[in-house]
Motif scaffolding. Sequence first.
Motif: not given
Length: 371
Positions: A243-246, A307-315, A319-326, A365-371
């Motif tokens: 399993s994985h977690m944030p 994208g889903e391939n980056m296995r992002p968490t909801n958080h 955060q990505s949206i807040i950063n992109a829209l400044k 490290a079994g896999s990587c994601g954006c967190h």
Amino acid sequence: MLGTVLLLLVLAEPACPSPAGASSQRAEALKRLLEVFGMEDPPPPPAHFKQPPQYMVDLFNTVANADGVTKNPDILEGNTVRSFLDKTHGERMRFLFVLSSVAKNEKILTAELHLFRLWPRVTDGPKRHHFCQVSIYQVLERSDPDAPGGKKLLAARLVSLQGSGWEVFAITQAVRDWTEDESSNQGLLVTVQGLGGSPLDSPPLQFASSRDHHESKKPMLVLFTDDGRRGASLPVAGFPGGSHMPWHGSLCATARLRSTRSLDRLQPCQRHPLSVDFEEIGWSGWIISPRGYNAYHCKGSCPFPLGENMRPTNHATVQSIINALKLSEGVSSPCCVPDKLYSINLLYFDDDENVVLKQYDDMVAGSCGCH
């Protein structure tokens, strides 16, 4: 895990402002890596070549793959298995195991006495029995265990008189007593009797001794223990599932410092090899298996939109949206970190040249994601 990866990166690519500085940095990194493995100093290599007990080698191969990565985290009862060879070298049916290397914080889960049953003696006349009774006693009075109160029965059962092989007896409570009070360890006594406990003039069953038989057949005590050490970042995962977690934000900020080159920023978040060679580190003298392993590390960018391939968490998505829209100052983009971790297993000689199998959480490290 992140701290471990940073240490391994230092060892793999040491900075070289000066030879003295590089040497000091490497020494500090090795010291910290020893702490990850729960040691202050590396055990010295055995004085002479020693073959590890086949039981311990087989157990390692059952628990881990060739790189030491755990195949199934539920196989071991705890996170440590210790083996001890008999130290008496005297009487055939008396055994003594020195447990000084067992740490005070280790919880004894199961203790097993392993005895190798030799081929039965050839006797004249027809065979009367196919079994005999084997009893294991905890010695309370070393000088005279047969005196009243001189021994305590731990286990007894019928053993076949056909063939040869290993016999295993559970003696957990005795070992717990010994680890609580080292002076109470007076050893073990093994008796062989006929059915119903009747005496035998010449016992047809014998076990291999430390003095007279090959290393591979010597009496052995095996302890399954747990030292309470657990990974602090992510739950342990079996290979290749889990399993994985944030990931924690403070670690995420530290991880971002590893990827400052423009090329790294252009590549998407992904897992990269990170080889750990115990011979190169200087630990091959006491580590039996594996010779090294691939820890992997995470590197790359987490651009908007995730994208889903980056296995992002909801958080991370928010955060990505807040950063992109400044929409808020000081909010950086998510970073690339491990989101699944595997444990590894080491088979090694300890300070007393006993063979130990130990499992360490959060080492690959079994896999990587954006967190």
